[in-house]
Scaffold this active site. Sequence first.
Site, PDB file in Angstrom:
ATOM      1  N   ASP A  52       0.834  -1.202   0.000  1.00  0.00           N
ATOM      2  CA  ASP A  52       0.000   0.000   0.000  1.00  0.00           C
ATOM      3  C   ASP A  52       0.873   1.259   0.000  1.00  0.00           C
ATOM      4  O   ASP A  52       0.357   2.380  -0.069  1.00  0.00           O
ATOM      5  CB  ASP A  52      -1.025  -0.008   1.148  1.00  0.00           C
ATOM      6  CG  ASP A  52      -0.384  -0.107   2.514  1.00  0.00           C
ATOM      7  OD1 ASP A  52       0.855  -0.164   2.595  1.00  0.00           O
ATOM      8  OD2 ASP A  52      -1.129  -0.114   3.524  1.00  0.00           O
ATOM      9  N   SER A  53       2.204   1.073   0.030  1.00  0.00           N
ATOM     10  CA  SER A  53       3.129   2.190  -0.191  1.00  0.00           C
ATOM     11  C   SER A  53       2.866   2.815  -1.560  1.00  0.00           C
ATOM     12  O   SER A  53       3.316   3.929  -1.833  1.00  0.00           O
ATOM     13  CB  SER A  53       4.581   1.716  -0.106  1.00  0.00           C
ATOM     14  OG  SER A  53       4.766   0.551  -0.885  1.00  0.00           O
ATOM     15  N   ASP A  91      -0.902  -6.320  -0.402  1.00  0.00           N
ATOM     16  CA  ASP A  91      -1.259  -5.690   0.872  1.00  0.00           C
ATOM     17  C   ASP A  91      -2.772  -5.540   0.997  1.00  0.00           C
ATOM     18  O   ASP A  91      -3.446  -5.175   0.035  1.00  0.00           O
ATOM     19  CB  ASP A  91      -0.649  -4.274   0.910  1.00  0.00           C
ATOM     20  CG  ASP A  91       0.353  -4.108   2.027  1.00  0.00           C
ATOM     21  OD1 ASP A  91       0.359  -4.920   2.971  1.00  0.00           O
ATOM     22  OD2 ASP A  91       1.144  -3.145   1.949  1.00  0.00           O
ATOM     23  N   LYS A 121      -0.843  -9.457   2.873  1.00  0.00           N
ATOM     24  CA  LYS A 121      -0.132  -8.960   4.057  1.00  0.00           C
ATOM     25  C   LYS A 121      -1.084  -8.109   4.883  1.00  0.00           C
ATOM     26  O   LYS A 121      -1.804  -7.287   4.326  1.00  0.00           O
ATOM     27  CB  LYS A 121       1.102  -8.148   3.667  1.00  0.00           C
ATOM     28  CG  LYS A 121       1.833  -7.574   4.896  1.00  0.00           C
ATOM     29  CD  LYS A 121       3.216  -7.057   4.574  1.00  0.00           C
ATOM     30  CE  LYS A 121       3.234  -5.693   3.921  1.00  0.00           C
ATOM     31  NZ  LYS A 121       2.604  -4.607   4.717  1.00  0.00           N
ATOM     32  N   GLU A 123      -1.201  -5.757   8.607  1.00  0.00           N
ATOM     33  CA  GLU A 123      -0.443  -5.168   9.710  1.00  0.00           C
ATOM     34  C   GLU A 123      -1.122  -5.534  11.027  1.00  0.00           C
ATOM     35  O   GLU A 123      -2.354  -5.483  11.118  1.00  0.00           O
ATOM     36  CB  GLU A 123      -0.393  -3.637   9.558  1.00  0.00           C
ATOM     37  CG  GLU A 123       0.361  -3.186   8.318  1.00  0.00           C
ATOM     38  CD  GLU A 123       0.421  -1.660   8.179  1.00  0.00           C
ATOM     39  OE1 GLU A 123       0.011  -0.947   9.120  1.00  0.00           O
ATOM     40  OE2 GLU A 123       0.873  -1.196   7.123  1.00  0.00           O
ATOM     41  N   GLU A 188       9.154  -3.906  10.733  1.00  0.00           N
ATOM     42  CA  GLU A 188       9.438  -2.552  10.224  1.00  0.00           C
ATOM     43  C   GLU A 188       9.815  -1.604  11.364  1.00  0.00           C
ATOM     44  O   GLU A 188       9.163  -1.587  12.427  1.00  0.00           O
ATOM     45  CB  GLU A 188       8.215  -1.990   9.479  1.00  0.00           C
ATOM     46  CG  GLU A 188       8.475  -0.564   8.984  1.00  0.00           C
ATOM     47  CD  GLU A 188       7.540  -0.067   7.896  1.00  0.00           C
ATOM     48  OE1 GLU A 188       6.661  -0.831   7.446  1.00  0.00           O
ATOM     49  OE2 GLU A 188       7.716   1.101   7.496  1.00  0.00           O
TER      50      GLU A 188
HETATM   51  O1  KIV Z   1       3.442  -1.072   1.715  1.00  0.00           O
HETATM   52  C1  KIV Z   1       4.608  -1.484   1.676  1.00  0.00           C
HETATM   53  O2  KIV Z   1       5.331  -1.290   0.701  1.00  0.00           O
HETATM   54  C2  KIV Z   1       5.113  -2.222   2.838  1.00  0.00           C
HETATM   55  C3  KIV Z   1       6.545  -2.623   2.852  1.00  0.00           C
HETATM   56  C4  KIV Z   1       7.459  -1.504   2.774  1.00  0.00           C
HETATM   57  C5  KIV Z   1       6.862  -3.574   3.926  1.00  0.00           C
HETATM   58  O3  KIV Z   1       4.371  -2.515   3.712  1.00  0.00           O
END
Ligand code: KIV
Length: 271
Positions: A52-53, A91, A121, A123, A188
Site C-alpha cells: 500500500d506504499s 497488501d 499482508k 499489519e 518494520e
Molecule cells: O506497503 C509497503 O510497501 C510495505 C513494505 C514496505 C513492507 O508494507
Amino acid sequence: MSVQKEATQSLNINSFQKMKENNDKITCLTAYDYTSAKIIDNAGIDLILVGDSLGMVINGYNSTLPVTLDEVIYHTKSVKRAVERAFVVADMPFGTYQTNIDEAVNNAVRLVKETEVAAVKIEGGKEAAPLVEKLVSIGIGVMGHIGLKPQMINTMGGYKIFGKDGAESLIEDAKAIEEAGAFSIVLEGISSKSSTEITKNIHVPTIGIGAGNGCDGQILVFHDVFGLFTDFKPKFVKHYANVAEIINTAAKEYINDVKSGAFPDENHSFK
Ligand code: KIV
C-alpha cells in the site's frame, strides 16, 4: 522447430521456510506495475509485495491510508501478469480488515479471486492473530507486519522506531502471528538488536525494513531503492541507482531534440 523456454521454478510459501533453515537471505521488493515487476523478477528477486506504499510513491498521498482495495487489485493484476518466478504478496489496505472478521475475509477472498495472488499482508500483532488464523484456514497465505505499522500513523503520533527498550512485546506479537499460521513476518522500524532477537525466537522467516541485518530477509520500496522517489529518504533506504536523475537528463535531451528538430530523424521515421 519450436523454441523451448527455460523452465522457471516459481517460489511458494514453503520456499521461504527452507531459505530460513538454510540461512539463505530472502530478497524482497515492492512493485506496482507490469514493467517494473518483470525487471526485478528477471533479476531474481524472491518476493514481490504490491504494497500500500503505492499510495505514496504512485499516487502522491502523504500516507498509505487513502489506498483502496480496488487500487491494490488493479496493481496486483499488472504485477501478476509479469512475474514468473517470484512469490507475489498483496497488501490489504487500511479499513479493509480492521473492522470485523467477516468483512476482512470477504475482502481477502476478493483480492485472491480477482488477482490470483497466493498471499496477503496485514499489519498487526496479537490483535490480528484471529484474522490470520481464519484466512490461513480457508487457504489464503498471510504475511504479518509488526513494529512500525504505517496504517497506524495517526495513533502512533508519527513514524518511530520500536524495540529500543527490549523486544519482549514484539516477540509476543510475532509468536501470536506465527502460531496463527503466517508464513513470514515483516519487521518494520525496529532496532537491530530487537529484530535479531525476534528472528531467533520464531520459526517463520522475518523480513526487515529499517530493522537491521539480523532478519531472514530484507524488503525495500521499488521507488526508494532505485532512486525514483525523491520527496524524502529515510535512513534505512539505500539508493542502488539514481533513476530520477537519469530520467531527468534523458527528458531534457528529448525536449531539446524535439525543439531543435533533431528528433525524429530518418532512422526513426517511415519512408
Ligand atoms: O506497503 C509497503 O510497501 C510495505 C513494505 C514496505 C513492507 O508494507
